[in-house]
Design a protein around this motif. Structure first.
Motif: not given
Lengths: 329, 173
Positions: A100-106
């Motif tokens: 997800s976008a959240q995971v890809r940002n991390m």
């Protein structure tokens, strides 16, 4: 939900990180998205967590026709990078199809390549798994094995590799820079992901204390006009692949001069489809060649009770991926 | 700007605990306020925000990065705070839903969620709104990109249609 206790330390520089990471029962923390899940599930119990996330290893650059990704580059930064979008669109597609976008940002690209399998028998300590607990048996082989591998499995493990990015990188000439206290070495992707041992206890050839510092993708921009990452999954987004195909063609004078194909969700490592590639070379980029490549992709598949559907799915995914790149962009 | 510590909010919760555990000193900016904190090595950012600072807008849903109820912004980018080790976020600039709008001056995304009835129970709403605010900065070009961009936030009440409508309105799509 919480895992076992550990000591935290922040690496001040690369040498400090390697020294700390080389200690007994230490693990590196980069993006943390897989490590924290493993730790909370009791699948990782490090005594020392060495935080490398602040080291200056996040650059994304081009060196001639080589794309260089610092191992700590975030997935979202790679997929948004203008050079990657222009010259390596398939890498962007693979990343944007991940998590997800959240995971890809991390998540970091180095960590993405080293994530553990999503086989439910591995992830749940109540279930038998040789990879987690060598000798315990593989519950998946005669159990819920819809997700399991068709190729390359060891006797004691039928898990698949989870990374989308690794499948895209497997289609290209990718080199992984690894550092340890002993020094630096460069591995091909095949050397990073050897065929598993009998228990498949590890997912890569790296040893404790090894750190990926960079990923180099050589001379792949020539495939940019005709490349795709096609991911088939059980829901439209935020899901691991049932089957995925990375496909890239170079067409010269109306004939396929070069073909690169790799598949995900079907093997314990990103699975290069060399037979399919060979079936395409020198032929027109049309249906007969694509169908031949699809048939080659499934050659030698060894299904289990509940994953035979993946055989036609893989064949058709190869054909569809090729159909969608034939015209170029 | 005043500076807070986590002993302000939670007192000395572990004062009677004879086990000496590592505590890591770090400073963070949360909703524009500076905090000097001492955190357990195993504490997630979500744990610290909720349990130490009492900011309970971010929720612990799945605690495995899958549901998005714990979404917060770090330097404007959305992350799953349940997968973030707090100690690693020293000097981070964190925004939680408590730092977005106010009761008499809603953020445009909050107002749109109300207009579109984009929630039922409300449990996922703080994460949805923060995720949607971050999504706007990623310039989604279509409804399809909004839907894809919001796939990290689950709504068990199934308010998705109205959530997407609210975001689309603010995004001008």
């Amino acid at each position: 939900m919480s895992g076992s206790s550990f000591e935290y330390s922040r690496a001040t520089d690369l040498d400090d990180a390697l020294a700390k990471g080389g200690r007994c029962n230490a693990t590196f923390l980069a993006g943390g998205t897989d490590l924290l899940q493993l730790w909370k599930s009791g699948l990782a119990a490090p005594q020392n967590v060495v935080d490398i996330s602040h080291l200056p290893l996040a650059d994304i650059s081009r060196d001639g026709d080589t794309l260089v990704l610092g191992a700590l580059a975030r997935l979202s930064d790679v997929s948004a990078h203008p050079d990657v979008k222009t010259h390596h669109p398939m890498i962007c597609e693979a990343i944007l199809a991940s998590a997800s976008a959240q995971v890809r940002n991390m998540a970091s690209v180095g960590g993405n390549l080293l994530q553990r399998t999503r086989c439910p028998y591995f992830r749940d300590r109540a279930l038998a798994c040789n990879k987690r607990d060598p000798g315990a048996g593989c519950g998946a082989r005669h159990g819920e094995n819809r997700h399991a591998a068709l190729f390359g499995s060891a006797a004691g493990c039928v898990a698949t590799h989870a990374s989308d990015l690794a499948v895209a990188l497997a289609a290209f000439d990718t080199e992984i820079t690894v550092r340890s206290t002993i020094g630096e070495r460069r591995l091909t992707l095949q050397e990073l992901y050897p065929l598993p041992s009998a228990t498949a206890a590890s997912d890569s050839s790296l040893a404790a204390g090894d750190m990926i510092t960079a990923i180099r993708i050589h001379r792949a921009s020539r495939f940019a006009p005709r490349s795709i990452y096609l991911k088939i999954r059980d829901r439209a987004s935020f899901e691991f692949a049932v089957v995925s195909v990375a496909a890239a063609l170079r067409v010269e004078d109306g004939l396929i001069a070069e073909a690169r194909l790799a598949a995900g969700g079907i093997a314990p490592l990103p699975w290069r489809l060399r037979g399919s590639e060979a079936a395409l070379i020198g032929r027109a980029p049309t249906e007969p060649a694509f169908l031949a490549a699809g048939e080659q992709a499934i050659e030698g598949a060894r299904p289990l009770e509940k994953n035979t559907f993946k055989i036609p799915l893989l064949r058709n995914a190869v054909v569809r991926a090729l159909q969608s790149v034939r015209g170029g962009s | 700007m005043s500076t807070h510590t986590n002993t302000d909010a939670a007192g000395s919760r572990n004062a009677g605990n004879p086990i000496v555990e590592q505590r890591i000193a770090l400073a963070m900016t949360i909703n524009g306020e500076r905090y000097d904190l001492k955190v357990m090595p195993t504490a997630t950012l979500l744990d610290v925000i909720r349990d130490e600072l009492g900011l309970t807008g971010a929720k612990k849903g799945c605690d495995m990065g899958g549901c998005g109820a714990c979404t917060v912004l770090v330097a404007g980018r959305r992350i799953a705070s349940c997968l973030a080790l707090a100690a690693s976020f020293s000097e981070a600039d964190v925004t939680t839903i408590e730092g977005v709008g106010s009761a008499d001056r809603l953020h445009p995304m909050q107002a749109a969620f109300m207009r579109h009835d984009a929630l039922q129970c409300g449990y996922c709403t703080p994460g949805q709104i923060l995720s949607a605010i971050a999504l706007l900065s990623e310039n989604p070009r279509s409804i399809e990109e909004i839907r894809e961009g919001m796939s990290g936030n689950l709504c068990r009440c199934g308010a998705y249609t109205n959530i997407i409508a609210a975001i689309a309105e603010v995004a001008g799509r």
